[in-house]
Write a protein that holds these residues in place. Structure first.
Motif, PDB file in Angstrom:
ATOM      1  N   ILE A 186       0.700  -1.404  -0.271  1.00 34.89           N
ATOM      2  CA  ILE A 186      -0.051  -0.299  -0.060  1.00 34.89           C
ATOM      3  C   ILE A 186       0.538   0.729   0.052  1.00 34.89           C
ATOM      4  N   ALA A 187       0.450   2.460  -0.463  1.00 31.12           N
ATOM      5  CA  ALA A 187       0.838   3.922  -0.218  1.00 31.12           C
ATOM      6  C   ALA A 187       1.741   4.087   1.102  1.00 31.12           C
ATOM      7  N   VAL A 188       2.497   4.492   1.014  1.00 32.70           N
ATOM      8  CA  VAL A 188       2.346   5.306   2.171  1.00 32.70           C
ATOM      9  C   VAL A 188       1.414   6.248   3.446  1.00 32.70           C
ATOM     10  N   TRP A 189       0.879   6.622   2.715  1.00 34.24           N
ATOM     11  CA  TRP A 189       0.372   8.119   3.073  1.00 34.24           C
ATOM     12  C   TRP A 189      -0.614   6.691   3.802  1.00 34.24           C
ATOM     13  N   ARG A 190      -1.225   5.588   3.511  1.00 32.95           N
ATOM     14  CA  ARG A 190      -2.205   4.922   4.506  1.00 32.95           C
ATOM     15  C   ARG A 190      -2.061   5.287   5.486  1.00 32.95           C
ATOM     16  N   PRO A 191      -1.115   4.157   5.786  1.00 30.71           N
ATOM     17  CA  PRO A 191      -0.302   4.093   7.703  1.00 30.71           C
ATOM     18  C   PRO A 191      -0.390   6.085   8.160  1.00 30.71           C
ATOM     19  N   VAL A 192       0.135   6.780   7.393  1.00 29.16           N
ATOM     20  CA  VAL A 192       0.099   8.135   7.872  1.00 29.16           C
ATOM     21  C   VAL A 192      -1.532   8.560   8.170  1.00 29.16           C
ATOM     22  N   ALA A 193      -2.266   7.818   7.114  1.00 25.65           N
ATOM     23  CA  ALA A 193      -3.479   8.483   8.364  1.00 25.65           C
ATOM     24  C   ALA A 193      -3.880   7.417   9.013  1.00 25.65           C
ATOM     25  N   VAL A 194      -3.526   6.942   8.979  1.00 23.62           N
ATOM     26  CA  VAL A 194      -4.267   5.866  10.418  1.00 23.62           C
ATOM     27  C   VAL A 194      -3.700   6.859  11.413  1.00 23.62           C
ATOM     28  N   VAL A 195      -2.310   7.074  11.703  1.00 27.74           N
ATOM     29  CA  VAL A 195      -1.253   7.237  12.834  1.00 27.74           C
ATOM     30  C   VAL A 195      -2.246   8.694  13.196  1.00 27.74           C
ATOM     31  N   LEU A 196      -2.628   9.125  12.679  1.00 20.64           N
ATOM     32  CA  LEU A 196      -3.319  10.893  12.537  1.00 20.64           C
ATOM     33  C   LEU A 196      -4.539  10.503  13.547  1.00 20.64           C
ATOM     34  N   GLY A 197      -4.717   9.336  12.883  1.00 18.73           N
ATOM     35  CA  GLY A 197      -6.374   9.026  13.082  1.00 18.73           C
ATOM     36  C   GLY A 197      -6.496   8.879  14.298  1.00 18.73           C
ATOM     37  N   VAL A 198      -5.228   7.956  14.998  1.00 19.14           N
ATOM     38  CA  VAL A 198      -5.305   7.524  16.049  1.00 19.14           C
ATOM     39  C   VAL A 198      -5.199   8.459  17.321  1.00 19.14           C
ATOM     40  N   ALA A 199      -4.708   9.540  16.128  1.00 19.75           N
ATOM     41  CA  ALA A 199      -3.595  10.260  17.608  1.00 19.75           C
ATOM     42  C   ALA A 199      -4.520  11.101  17.590  1.00 19.75           C
ATOM     43  N   ALA A 200      -5.208  11.839  16.647  1.00 20.85           N
ATOM     44  CA  ALA A 200      -6.865  12.724  16.778  1.00 20.85           C
ATOM     45  C   ALA A 200      -7.374  11.986  18.226  1.00 20.85           C
ATOM     46  N   MET A 201      -8.073  10.634  17.583  1.00 22.50           N
ATOM     47  CA  MET A 201      -8.960  10.569  18.900  1.00 22.50           C
ATOM     48  C   MET A 201      -7.652  10.323  20.441  1.00 22.50           C
ATOM     49  N   ALA A 202      -7.024   9.989  20.222  1.00 21.74           N
ATOM     50  CA  ALA A 202      -5.931  10.633  21.544  1.00 21.74           C
ATOM     51  C   ALA A 202      -6.058  11.236  22.167  1.00 21.74           C
ATOM     52  N   VAL A 203      -6.004  12.673  22.107  1.00 23.16           N
ATOM     53  CA  VAL A 203      -6.131  14.518  22.180  1.00 23.16           C
ATOM     54  C   VAL A 203      -7.362  14.328  22.798  1.00 23.16           C
ATOM     55  N   SER A 204      -8.632  13.648  22.095  1.00 25.64           N
ATOM     56  CA  SER A 204      -9.699  14.065  22.605  1.00 25.64           C
ATOM     57  C   SER A 204     -11.214  13.448  22.284  1.00 25.64           C
ATOM     58  N   LEU A 205     -11.464  13.030  22.473  1.00 18.92           N
ATOM     59  CA  LEU A 205     -13.343  12.290  22.645  1.00 18.92           C
ATOM     60  C   LEU A 205     -13.320  12.866  20.966  1.00 18.92           C
ATOM     61  N   ASP A 206     -13.524  14.532  21.079  1.00 19.33           N
ATOM     62  CA  ASP A 206     -14.578  14.768  20.367  1.00 19.33           C
ATOM     63  C   ASP A 206     -13.928  15.404  19.142  1.00 19.33           C
ATOM     64  N   LEU A 207     -12.882  14.568  18.609  1.00 16.06           N
ATOM     65  CA  LEU A 207     -11.588  14.190  17.504  1.00 16.06           C
ATOM     66  C   LEU A 207     -12.148  13.118  16.525  1.00 16.06           C
TER      67      LEU A 207
END
Length: 220
Positions: free
Chosen positions: A172-193
């Motif tokens: 898969i393209a590299v941007w896909r795991p980057v997007a997943v990591v950013l998604g995990v980080a967003a949820m960790a920062v705040s449940l509102d995200l």
């Protein structure tokens, strides 16, 4: 890496390795989970934002039901991602198996948390009653680490591990795991995200559903 970057294989291979090991029905259901899992999480996040008081009412039940269903569907997503790793080799399959096991343990933990949330919401009359019920559950030995702290973390560890492995193997393209990591980080920062995180999961994972049957001539 471009999603259309050519691989250097001498012949076209199938991304999923041995297609005969899965029935068409199982492939169809797993592909559906790649779309429905992130979307259910998105619904939960949207419902949660629409009811900021977080009272034990219909929105609480609907939101947590959507979240629980989404997490259960991610169980199929983990198995699908492991299937995509299949042609990488024996070491890769062992690594993917370990990641999938961690992810599925995380699925069980978050599912248990969701069921507790739904039951508490149905039993409690108001926020103070909810707090009291949650304290009763969470005070039980082992519940906090298994259901609320360590257990749920394994869901994200397994997910990131699998998509990073797929990217490292040029599946898969590299941007896909980057997007997943950013998604995990967003949820960790705040449940509102959670809606943002779910949208990133959807963008990164949903298109991979077709790879369960399509030949892989380029990382997507």
């Amino acid at each position: 890496m471009s999603d259309r970057a050519a691989t250097h294989r001498p012949h076209t291979t199938n991304m999923t390795g041995n297609q005969g090991s899965w029935s068409p029905r199982r492939i169809t259901l797993t592909r559906a989970a790649f779309y429905a899992g992130p979307l259910c999480m998105l619904v939960y996040g949207a419902v949660r934002l629409s009811a900021p008081e977080h009272r034990p009412d219909l929105s609480w039940a609907v939101g947590h039901l959507a979240m629980t269903l989404g997490v259960v569907l991610f169980g199929a997503v983990f198995l699908g991602l492991r299937r995509l790793v299949a042609p990488v080799g024996a070491a890769g399959r062992r690594s993917a198996g370990a990641a999938t096991a961690l992810g599925l343990i995380g699925v069980l933990a978050v599912t248990a948390q969701g069921v507790i949330d739904i039951v508490v919401g149905l039993r409690a009359a108001d926020r103070p009653a909810m707090k009291e019920l949650f304290e009763q559950v969470q005070s039980q030995p082992g519940v906090m680490p298994a259901v609320y702290t360590v257990g749920p973390m394994l869901f994200y560890v397994g997910l990131v591990w699998l998509v990073v492995q797929l990217a490292a193997a040029r599946r898969i393209a590299v941007w896909r795991p980057v997007a997943v990591v950013l998604g995990v980080a967003a949820m960790a920062v705040s449940l509102d995200l959670i809606p943002l995180g779910a949208a990133l999961f959807c963008a990164a994972l949903s298109p991979l559903a077709r790879e369960l049957t399509a030949p892989a001539t380029a990382p997507r």
